[in-house]
Design an enzyme around this catalytic site. Structure first.
Site, mmCIF file in Angstrom:
data_model
loop_
_atom_site.group_PDB
_atom_site.id
_atom_site.type_symbol
_atom_site.label_atom_id
_atom_site.label_comp_id
_atom_site.label_asym_id
_atom_site.label_seq_id
_atom_site.Cartn_x
_atom_site.Cartn_y
_atom_site.Cartn_z
ATOM 1 N N GLU A 276 -3.250 -0.005 -3.793
ATOM 2 C CA GLU A 276 -2.927 -1.167 -2.844
ATOM 3 C C GLU A 276 -3.244 -2.321 -3.755
ATOM 4 O O GLU A 276 -3.965 -2.344 -4.746
ATOM 5 C CB GLU A 276 -3.704 -1.007 -1.679
ATOM 6 N N ASP B 16 0.762 -1.179 0.088
ATOM 7 C CA ASP B 16 0.063 -0.110 -0.002
ATOM 8 C C ASP B 16 0.914 1.329 0.080
ATOM 9 O O ASP B 16 1.902 1.383 0.800
ATOM 10 C CB ASP B 16 -0.802 -0.071 1.302
HETATM 11 P P1 TTP Z 1 -5.220 4.853 1.697
HETATM 12 O O1 TTP Z 1 -4.149 3.878 1.123
HETATM 13 O O2 TTP Z 1 -6.348 4.293 2.609
HETATM 14 O O3 TTP Z 1 -4.445 6.131 2.396
HETATM 15 P P2 TTP Z 1 -3.322 6.687 2.004
HETATM 16 O O4 TTP Z 1 -2.648 6.162 0.928
HETATM 17 O O5 TTP Z 1 -3.536 8.145 1.718
HETATM 18 O O6 TTP Z 1 -2.395 6.745 3.327
HETATM 19 P P3 TTP Z 1 -1.759 5.290 4.073
HETATM 20 O O7 TTP Z 1 -0.208 5.919 4.143
HETATM 21 O O8 TTP Z 1 -2.370 5.546 5.579
HETATM 22 O O9 TTP Z 1 -1.906 4.305 3.231
HETATM 23 O O10 TTP Z 1 -6.104 5.551 0.478
HETATM 24 C C1 TTP Z 1 -5.353 5.856 -0.723
HETATM 25 C C2 TTP Z 1 -5.926 7.095 -1.480
HETATM 26 O O11 TTP Z 1 -6.885 6.905 -1.554
HETATM 27 C C3 TTP Z 1 -5.626 8.155 -0.582
HETATM 28 O O12 TTP Z 1 -4.427 8.755 -0.983
HETATM 29 C C4 TTP Z 1 -6.672 9.066 -1.057
HETATM 30 C C5 TTP Z 1 -7.770 8.207 -1.372
HETATM 31 N N1 TTP Z 1 -8.703 8.400 -0.528
HETATM 32 C C6 TTP Z 1 -9.998 8.948 -0.366
HETATM 33 O O13 TTP Z 1 -10.121 9.831 -1.404
HETATM 34 N N2 TTP Z 1 -10.855 9.097 0.620
HETATM 35 C C7 TTP Z 1 -10.682 8.284 1.775
HETATM 36 O O14 TTP Z 1 -11.514 8.596 2.693
HETATM 37 C C8 TTP Z 1 -9.322 7.249 1.895
HETATM 38 C C9 TTP Z 1 -9.342 6.590 3.052
HETATM 39 C C10 TTP Z 1 -8.789 7.275 0.708
HETATM 40 MG MG MG Z 2 -2.071 4.176 1.176
#
Ligand code: TTP
Ligand code: MG
Length: 380
Positions: free
Chosen positions: A109, A10
């Site tokens: 991911e 991820d």
């Molecule tokens: P995530 O992998 O959940 O979050 P992230 O990559 O920003 O952070 P982490 O390091 O904790 O993995 O989500 C991937 C992308 O999806 C994120 O960059 C933006 C988008 N997203 C949204 O638009 N809204 C949301 O509520 C979430 C959780 C993610």
């Molecule tokens: Mg992420």
């Protein structure tokens, strides 16, 4: 049964990290990607933010107005989905270069199964009887999996200049939760290198201290009900019988019974992308000129057939698209009993569909298209 080894990869704060890469002046500044904050009056939410902004308590799905209050000095940016999709495609291609069994679950991911029976290059099986009569992977095999995860991280960093984290486990659930444990800020020996490994025999103990909301299938509402009865951790849920869990979770109760014990039988499902070959034409002016329409349509069908032939592809479903004046768009399709690679069949079937359009709708036509969905050749 052969014990599985699954990697969950991820990207770290994906949208925000891509934005930082594109604009190095944002480095070390809090960056929030999401709706326009409109000086604190904005109505949308945060998509994501970088780790600098997370220090202020900002997180995904938070109202943007709240993020503004918590961190007014942050760089606020609108999401650029087109850019993130392009970057995502590059990342997934890198991952696919390492393993055959890849299931992409979102833009940032993927699950990677590294010991499928078919893939001998990454087959990590080493016969040793496990507690449930399984063939267990040796310590070296798990170490090999960790090396593979590190190689993927390294290549993504080199080629895309982006960081990610990996969890490795005997199933998807444990791998995903292990990945969360690997996320920045990376502290302590296990997490310092961005990969957390939880082997089969460690999975049950690994799950026990987790908060119930870490479990897939337990959202805020269910968690609130459980907490009222003092069920706060996964270990607490292990006190419940399969029957109790069925009362709580219905059909998913027996699955939950296994999950709280670190067992998840869901398989990694590589996407079987359905490809198609298609051509379309927009007329300079909307038209009902039969000669022009038929001539154009025949050309489109011919181009599709030629492209299929060039690639040695067969097709089974043919779709015709017709856009009338006023952007009204309709499609009609035909699925053959058997896959075919015949140009004559394609043209004949496509023209039949097209003639139905002409008789059913009298409006001038703006656009015509023909598309053939590829069928596996082995079926021929
Ligand atoms: P995530 O992998 O959940 O979050 P992230 O990559 O920003 O952070 P982490 O390091 O904790 O993995 O989500 C991937 C992308 O999806 C994120 O960059 C933006 C988008 N997203 C949204 O638009 N809204 C949301 O509520 C979430 C959780 C993610
Ligand atoms: Mg992420």
């Amino acid at each position: 049964m052969v014990e599985r080894i699954i990697i969950h990869l991820d990207m770290d704060c994906f949208f925000a990290q891509v934005e930082e890469r594109e604009s190095p002046q944002f480095k070390r500044k809090p960056v929030v990607v999401g709706a326009d904050p409109k000086g604190g009056r904005g109505r949308g939410v945060v998509s994501t933010c970088n780790y600098e902004a997370r220090k202020f308590g900002v997180h995904s799905a938070m109202p943007i107005s709240q993020a503004w209050k918590l961190c007014p000095d942050a760089v606020f940016l609108p999401p650029n989905f087109e850019l993130y999709s392009r970057v995502s495609e590059n990342i997934m291609n890198i991952i696919r270069g390492f393993a055959e069994q890849v299931e992409q679950v979102s833009l940032d991911e993927a699950y990677i199964e590294i010991n499928p029976k078919s893939d001998h290059s990454t087959s990590l099986r080493s016969p040793r009887a496990g507690s449930r009569g399984e063939v267990r992977n040796s310590k070296q095999t798990w170490e090999k999996a960790e090396k593979l995860a590190q190689q993927m991280r390294k290549e993504i960093l080199q080629k895309e200049k982006l960081k990610c984290s990996c969890g490795i486990g005997p199933n998807k659930m444990v791998a995903k939760i292990a990945c969360e444990a690997a996320k920045p800020p990376r502290q302590g020996s296990g997490q310092a290198n961005g990969v957390v490994v939880v082997r089969e025999e460690e999975a049950e103990k690994f799950m026990e201290p987790l908060d119930i909301e870490k479990m897939p299938g337990i959202g805020q509402k269910t968690a609130a009900i459980l907490r009222q009865s003092n069920f706060n951790t996964v270990a607490d849920l292990k006190k419940l019988s399969e029957h109790d869990l069925e009362d709580l979770f219905g059909k998913r109760g027996s699955e939950m019974y296994l999950r709280v014990r670190g067992i998840d039988n869901n398989s990694v499902e590589p996407e079987h992308e359905v490809k198609s070959v298609g051509k379309e034409t927009t007329f300079e002016q909307d038209t009902r000129d039969p000669e022009l329409l038929i001539r154009t349509f025949e050309q489109l069908a011919k181009q599709v057939a030629q492209e299929l032939a060039k690639e040695g592809l067969a097709f089974k479903t043919i779709t015709v698209v017709c856009r009338f004046s006023g952007f009204e768009t309709h499609t009609k399709d035909k699925t053959l009993k058997e896959p075919s690679s015949s140009e004559a069949v394609l043209r004949e079937e496509a023209i039949k569909l097209f003639l139905r359009f002409l008789t059913e709708n009298q409006k001038p036509i703006r656009l015509l298209g023909v598309r053939a969905k590829i069928a596996p050749k082995s079926n021929i």
